[in-house]
Scaffold this active site. Structure first.
Site, PDB file in Angstrom:
ATOM      1  N   ASN A   8       0.884  -1.164   0.000  1.00  0.00           N
ATOM      2  CA  ASN A   8       0.000   0.000   0.000  1.00  0.00           C
ATOM      3  C   ASN A   8       0.923   1.216   0.000  1.00  0.00           C
ATOM      4  O   ASN A   8       1.575   1.499   1.011  1.00  0.00           O
ATOM      5  CB  ASN A   8      -0.901   0.007   1.232  1.00  0.00           C
ATOM      6  N   ARG A  10       0.502   4.215   0.375  1.00  0.00           N
ATOM      7  CA  ARG A  10       0.184   5.257   1.355  1.00  0.00           C
ATOM      8  C   ARG A  10       0.677   4.892   2.755  1.00  0.00           C
ATOM      9  O   ARG A  10       0.616   5.716   3.670  1.00  0.00           O
ATOM     10  CB  ARG A  10      -1.319   5.502   1.380  1.00  0.00           C
ATOM     11  N   CYS A  11       1.178   3.670   2.929  1.00  0.00           N
ATOM     12  CA  CYS A  11       1.623   3.176   4.240  1.00  0.00           C
ATOM     13  C   CYS A  11       3.142   3.321   4.358  1.00  0.00           C
ATOM     14  O   CYS A  11       3.888   2.816   3.525  1.00  0.00           O
ATOM     15  CB  CYS A  11       1.207   1.711   4.381  1.00  0.00           C
ATOM     16  N   GLY A  12       3.572   3.989   5.412  1.00  0.00           N
ATOM     17  CA  GLY A  12       5.001   4.197   5.645  1.00  0.00           C
ATOM     18  C   GLY A  12       5.783   2.905   5.771  1.00  0.00           C
ATOM     19  O   GLY A  12       6.866   2.759   5.197  1.00  0.00           O
TER      20      GLY A  12
END
Length: 115
Positions: A8, A10-12
């Site tokens: 994903n 958007r996930c760090g």
């Protein structure tokens, strides 16, 4: 070596894990599982590779968890897997598959054990 990352962007932690793989000289197959959801069979196989039950891989703080009553202890494995396939945001990330094994990149260095 064939390596996949269920990612994903958007996930760090997911971005960090992807970067770590690239630093190791690995160009994994990147599967953005929110855009390309897993099948029931794929998720079941990943759970078996991780030696986990569905609830162990679920993000319980997502709105979809409560909205779908997934805290109901009477729900069986197949029902939970179906919910995760229908709502992939519920799946913990990132997941890396390599050498017939799977690892969750939390922390990102955890994936080094399987490559």
């Amino acid at each position: 070596m064939s390596v996949k990352i269920y990612h994903n962007p958007r996930c760090g932690k997911s971005r960090q894990t992807l970067q770590l793989l690239k630093e190791q000289g690995i160009e994994p197959e990147v599967i953005e599982y929110l855009k390309t959801p897993l099948s029931i069979q794929e998720l079941d196989n990943i759970l078996r590779m991780l030696n986990m039950e569905p609830r162990d891989l679920m993000r319980k703080n997502e709105a979809e968890y409560k909205a779908n009553g997934l805290d109901d202890k009477s729900l069986d494995r197949q029902m939970l897997i179906k919910a995760m396939v229908s709502h992939p945001i519920l799946i913990e990330r990132p997941i890396v598959i390599a050498n017939g094994k799977a690892a969750i990149g939390r922390p990102p260095e955890a994936v080094l054990a399987i490559i």
